[in-house]
Motif scaffolding. Sequence first.
Motif, PDB file in Angstrom:
ATOM      1  N   SER A 184      22.231  70.809  26.095  1.00  0.00           N
ATOM      2  CA  SER A 184      22.782  69.699  26.848  1.00  0.00           C
ATOM      3  C   SER A 184      22.243  69.661  28.253  1.00  0.00           C
ATOM      4  O   SER A 184      21.953  68.608  28.802  1.00  0.00           O
ATOM      5  CB  SER A 184      24.310  69.811  26.876  1.00  0.00           C
TER       6      SER A 184
ATOM      7  N   ASP B 197      26.992  68.568  20.631  1.00  0.00           N
ATOM      8  CA  ASP B 197      26.606  68.014  21.925  1.00  0.00           C
ATOM      9  C   ASP B 197      27.599  66.943  22.341  1.00  0.00           C
ATOM     10  O   ASP B 197      28.305  66.376  21.518  1.00  0.00           O
ATOM     11  CB  ASP B 197      25.173  67.459  21.900  1.00  0.00           C
ATOM     12  N   MET B 198      27.637  66.685  23.627  1.00  0.00           N
ATOM     13  CA  MET B 198      28.631  65.766  24.190  1.00  0.00           C
ATOM     14  C   MET B 198      28.466  64.336  23.667  1.00  0.00           C
ATOM     15  O   MET B 198      29.438  63.634  23.422  1.00  0.00           O
ATOM     16  CB  MET B 198      28.530  65.762  25.716  1.00  0.00           C
TER      17      MET B 198
ATOM     18  N   MET C 144      30.177  63.787  20.490  1.00  0.00           N
ATOM     19  CA  MET C 144      31.621  63.763  20.649  1.00  0.00           C
ATOM     20  C   MET C 144      32.101  62.369  21.039  1.00  0.00           C
ATOM     21  O   MET C 144      33.110  61.868  20.534  1.00  0.00           O
ATOM     22  CB  MET C 144      32.075  64.781  21.691  1.00  0.00           C
TER      23      MET C 144
ATOM     24  N   LEU D   9      36.378  67.101  29.690  1.00  0.00           N
ATOM     25  CA  LEU D   9      36.155  66.734  28.298  1.00  0.00           C
ATOM     26  C   LEU D   9      36.978  65.514  27.894  1.00  0.00           C
ATOM     27  O   LEU D   9      36.795  64.966  26.810  1.00  0.00           O
ATOM     28  CB  LEU D   9      36.531  67.900  27.374  1.00  0.00           C
TER      29      LEU D   9
ATOM     30  N   TYR E 259      38.188  61.781  27.493  1.00  0.00           N
ATOM     31  CA  TYR E 259      37.416  60.553  27.298  1.00  0.00           C
ATOM     32  C   TYR E 259      38.379  59.402  27.088  1.00  0.00           C
ATOM     33  O   TYR E 259      39.278  59.480  26.254  1.00  0.00           O
ATOM     34  CB  TYR E 259      36.482  60.725  26.099  1.00  0.00           C
TER      35      TYR E 259
ATOM     36  N   ALA F 123      27.209  72.890  30.968  1.00  0.00           N
ATOM     37  CA  ALA F 123      27.529  72.118  29.770  1.00  0.00           C
ATOM     38  C   ALA F 123      28.300  72.993  28.795  1.00  0.00           C
ATOM     39  O   ALA F 123      28.210  74.217  28.836  1.00  0.00           O
ATOM     40  CB  ALA F 123      26.258  71.583  29.120  1.00  0.00           C
TER      41      ALA F 123
ATOM     42  N   PRO G  45      32.203  71.934  22.772  1.00  0.00           N
ATOM     43  CA  PRO G  45      33.637  71.717  22.534  1.00  0.00           C
ATOM     44  C   PRO G  45      34.012  72.045  21.084  1.00  0.00           C
ATOM     45  O   PRO G  45      33.169  72.108  20.194  1.00  0.00           O
ATOM     46  CB  PRO G  45      33.806  70.218  22.801  1.00  0.00           C
TER      47      PRO G  45
ATOM     48  N   PHE H 109      30.208  69.018  34.894  1.00  0.00           N
ATOM     49  CA  PHE H 109      29.216  68.739  33.868  1.00  0.00           C
ATOM     50  C   PHE H 109      27.930  68.221  34.506  1.00  0.00           C
ATOM     51  O   PHE H 109      27.966  67.489  35.495  1.00  0.00           O
ATOM     52  CB  PHE H 109      29.727  67.687  32.894  1.00  0.00           C
TER      53      PHE H 109
ATOM     54  N   LEU I  31      30.890  62.258  30.436  1.00  0.00           N
ATOM     55  CA  LEU I  31      31.131  61.717  29.103  1.00  0.00           C
ATOM     56  C   LEU I  31      31.097  60.199  29.183  1.00  0.00           C
ATOM     57  O   LEU I  31      32.102  59.535  29.382  1.00  0.00           O
ATOM     58  CB  LEU I  31      32.486  62.200  28.585  1.00  0.00           C
TER      59      LEU I  31
END
Length: 467
Positions: free
Chosen positions: A19, A137-138, A141, A174, A176, A347, A350, A420, A424
């Motif tokens: 990431s 990876d983000m 997600m 994390l 969102y 990074a 999760p 980060f 996100l």
Amino acid sequence: MRKKQWIAALMAGAVVCSSMAACSGQKTADNQGGAGDTTTAAGQTSTTAASGDNSGTQAAGGDNSGAQASGEKQVLSVTTWDNESSPQFQAVIDAYEEKNPNVEIKIIDTSADEYNNSLGISLSAAQPDPDVIWVKDMGSMLQMADKEQLLPIDDFIAKDNFDMSIYKGAAEQLMYNGKAYALPYRNDWYVLYYNKDLFDAAGVEYPSNDMTWEEYYELAAKMTSGEGSSKVYGTHNHTWQALVTNWAVQDGKNTVVEKDYSFMKSWYEDALALQDGGYIQDYSTLKTANIHYSSVFKNQQCAMMPMGTWFIATMMQSQEEGETNFNWGVATIPHSKDTEAGYTVGALTPIAISAFTDQADLAWDFIKFASSEEAAEILAEQGVFTGIPSDAALETIASAERFPEGDSNVEALRYVHYSFDRPLDPQIEEIRTVLNEVHEMIMIHSYSVDEGIAELTERVAEIKGWN
């Protein structure tokens, strides 16, 4: 654990750094993690000794101890990638099963290269398996959250009065669209590497764990020596835009997705000053010759280098194999004058729950354990950095053979705040393309810093529909 096992474990677990390292758009042996060979075919499932289905009685409130009056085990399915060649999943799975003998974990394993695609197909079918998802990876997600394939965990957090502060700000990042979808599992962040032998030869003190960026620039100038092919640069900036933009977002006040990028101006001016002063290698030369950062440090062409924690395993392996034999160390990444030491950028990997699970309480119990301090210590024995900066876990990692000696190196791995490298944002990949393009134009002097900032602001506004 034997030293070769430890090093292999840390290398295998380093997939999260993709990431951060993806800022360059290139794959490297250092940061592609578990993307190597695997005996498990894409989409094929492998299991532990699990049998039966996942229709076991769901434990009320996540209390698994008395849920199996019938004697049948609850079955929880989890997704992994390259599980056979990476200890980062199995170690926690084994520990959870040992603590919960009434639970059996079914592993759905896929090769790293096919993981997101295979997982996407499974989730599109809205099946109860998998229950738990390790997020590779983000970006994926965000896509799963937008498709309502992930279960928000806010109610679980509130019900258990779960302490999110143990993640030092990472868990909140994390979130969102105002919801929590995952907990931090694996973790990599930026530190400062330095060549002890070069500092000793110059009679200069090593970088401290409380050094401002201004002090770092001065140290880079002091440690630059020689000419031509024998020149030693004071420090090294790889070609990734992250090696400039990370420090602009380090304090947590901004991200790389903003309406106004003027906050990056001073950071680009400083990067250009390092380059124009000859204290770092020229961007154009690095790009044209495709010079990798690891070779610059290993060949002792620089005295310092900001890089992710995954590079620790690279250096340890390099010394284990006799590729390098100089003394090196790590220090906390420098900080701004108005920010305390210990702020860093990184990074995460999760861990989340599928929206289609029929074992929601049990899945929450598992991800809560997987991201706990207890699990952090278990993973540390495998050489894996986790979402919790646990003292015990760090000491375990630092006790490995060939990790640099000295308490300051252990202290360098501690941080007080974690930002980060990218937020996100559902359009982050498109924005990252713009960041990379503008970064290159600034560093090769095709744009002035002001021109680059203006273009960055304009193009990101178009992507976000802010115009």
